[in-house]
Every structure is written in structure tokens, then in C-alpha cells.
Design a protein around this motif. Structure first.
Motif, PDB file in Angstrom:
ATOM      1  N   GLN A 132      -6.213   1.479   4.860  1.00 43.38           N
ATOM      2  CA  GLN A 132      -5.051   1.113   4.044  1.00 43.38           C
ATOM      3  C   GLN A 132      -3.807   0.933   4.910  1.00 43.38           C
ATOM      4  O   GLN A 132      -3.020   0.017   4.694  1.00 43.38           O
TER       5      GLN A 132
ATOM      6  N   LYS B 240       1.778   4.750  -0.279  1.00 45.57           N
ATOM      7  CA  LYS B 240       1.204   6.096  -0.326  1.00 45.57           C
ATOM      8  C   LYS B 240       1.750   6.872   0.858  1.00 45.57           C
ATOM      9  O   LYS B 240       2.103   6.284   1.887  1.00 45.57           O
TER      10      LYS B 240
ATOM     11  N   SER C   8      -1.643  -3.081   5.560  1.00 44.44           N
ATOM     12  CA  SER C   8      -0.221  -3.393   5.437  1.00 44.44           C
ATOM     13  C   SER C   8       0.381  -3.753   6.788  1.00 44.44           C
ATOM     14  O   SER C   8       1.155  -4.703   6.913  1.00 44.44           O
TER      15      SER C   8
ATOM     16  N   GLN D  95       0.859  -1.184   0.000  1.00 42.77           N
ATOM     17  CA  GLN D  95       0.000   0.000   0.000  1.00 42.77           C
ATOM     18  C   GLN D  95       0.896   1.234   0.000  1.00 42.77           C
ATOM     19  O   GLN D  95       1.003   1.945   0.985  1.00 42.77           O
TER      20      GLN D  95
ATOM     21  N   MET E 135      -3.235   8.400   2.613  1.00 44.14           N
ATOM     22  CA  MET E 135      -3.629   7.048   2.987  1.00 44.14           C
ATOM     23  C   MET E 135      -4.676   7.067   4.098  1.00 44.14           C
ATOM     24  O   MET E 135      -4.502   7.742   5.110  1.00 44.14           O
TER      25      MET E 135
END
Length: 198
Positions: free
Chosen positions: A86, A77, A90, A75, A82
Motif C-alpha cells: 500500500q 492509513k 501511493s 491510501q 499500512m
């Protein structure tokens, strides 16, 4: 492991067994025992415990020699871009699975437990704070486990794998090249892993 040690490998993954998994099993079967695939969510204690019992049922005469954590949810970002969901996706692939592995496998009479981590624990590349946080947790938890388990608990902080795995796309190759980071190739990575486990 199948080719050089004749190891019976069992893969755990969240997705249902599919054609891609079967192809990978068949390619390994040319060199050694065909890997068994079990669908399990290793973030969940009950799911991982059921997979463990299934392994013991499938191979009643064998012991589990080692367990490897190699899960990742990518993920990339910045935190500003984010959402919490999200970030957690992770992070949980690292934290939850690490803890569940300890809960389910710690009492097994194994030769080792191994955690695949990342240099991200030390370098903190932009857009990967969730991954870095999960890797740092995994490193620290594994080090703590190594103090009280009867077998070695090892961590390998991999660099960038450019021709295998989730970040083997052109996009990542260009990004890593811009940072001056070269790729670990499979043969070199496997030699390093063999040395670590020996």
C-alpha cells in the motif's frame, strides 16, 4: 486549456477508456478540441514511451507544448496499519511517473513541464506519509530538472480541492473542515494555474 487556448489535450491513464471518460471528453468538446485518451501506465518507461510515440503519430504537425503530472493513488492509513504494498502504490504514483516523464519528455521542445504536488510536502497530515513522501520527492526532482532543462519546470503545491477530484467526498470535507482547512474551488485553482504558466 481547450476552452481558452484551443489546446489539443491528451489524457493518459491506466484504466481502459470507459463511459465516464467519454462523458468528460464530450463535455470538454463543447468548449474546444475534444481530448484524446490513451491507456498507458506512466510508471513504466516502455508504456509511457509508446504513448509518446502514439501522440507524435496522431498529431505529426503539432509539437507538445507541455506535460502535466497529476496522478495520485489514495491510501490514507497510518504506517502501523499500512502494508509495504500500500505504501509503495501511493509512492510510485509520484516517484516513478515523475522519473519516467523526465526520461520520455525531457528532450521534447516544450514550453513547460508541470507537476501537481501538495501542501502535504510541508504539513504532513496524519495517515498520509506515503503521499507526503511522494510529493516531497516530486518537488525536489522537479526543482532539479528546472536547472538543466531548456524550458521551465514548475510545481504547484495544491491545498485541498473539496468539490473536484479524488477527495471531494463528504468524509474528506468534514475532515478538512475539522482541521480548519477550506476548499480550493475550480475557478480559483484554474486562475492560479494560468498565472503560474504565464
Amino acid at each position: 486549456m481547450a476552452k481558452f487556448y484551443g489546446a489539443q489535450v491528451v489524457w493518459l491513464g491506466r484504466r481502459e477508456e470507459d463511459l465516464d471518460i467519454r462523458r468528460k471528453q464530450e463535455s470538454i468538446e463543447k468548449h474546444g478540441p475534444k481530448p484524446v485518451y490513451l491507456c498507458a501506465d506512466a510508471r513504466n518507461y516502455d508504456s509511457l514511451a509508446q504513448a509518446y510515440q502514439k501522440i507524435k503519430t496522431l498529431f505529426p504537425e503539432k509539437r507538445i507544448n507541455g506535460v502535466i503530472h497529476s496522478a495520485i493513488v489514495l491510501q490514507d492509513k497510518s504506517l502501523a496499519q499500512m502494508g509495504e504494498e500500500q505504501f509503495e502504490a501511493s509512492l510510485k504514483a509520484k516517484i516513478d511517473i515523475t522519473v519516467r516523464m523526465a526520461q520520455v519528455f525531457a528532450r521534447e521542445d516544450m514550453d513547460w513541464m508541470l507537476f501537481f504536488s501538495s501542501l502535504q510536502s510541508f504539513t504532513k497530515e496524519p495517515g498520509q506519509s506515503n503521499y507526503a513522501a511522494g510529493c516531497v520527492f516530486k518537488d525536489c526532482f522537479a526543482q532539479s530538472m528546472d536547472r538543466f532543462l531548456a524550458y521551465p519546470v514548475k510545481t504547484i503545491n495544491w491545498g485541498y480541492w473539496g468539490s473536484a477530484g479524488i477527495v471531494s467526498s463528504d468524509k474528506y470535507r468534514e475532515r478538512m473542515s475539522a482541521f480548519g482547512i477550506g476548499s480550493i474551488e475550480a475557478e480559483d485553482g484554474m486562475q492560479a494555474l494560468d498565472t503560474l504558466l504565464a
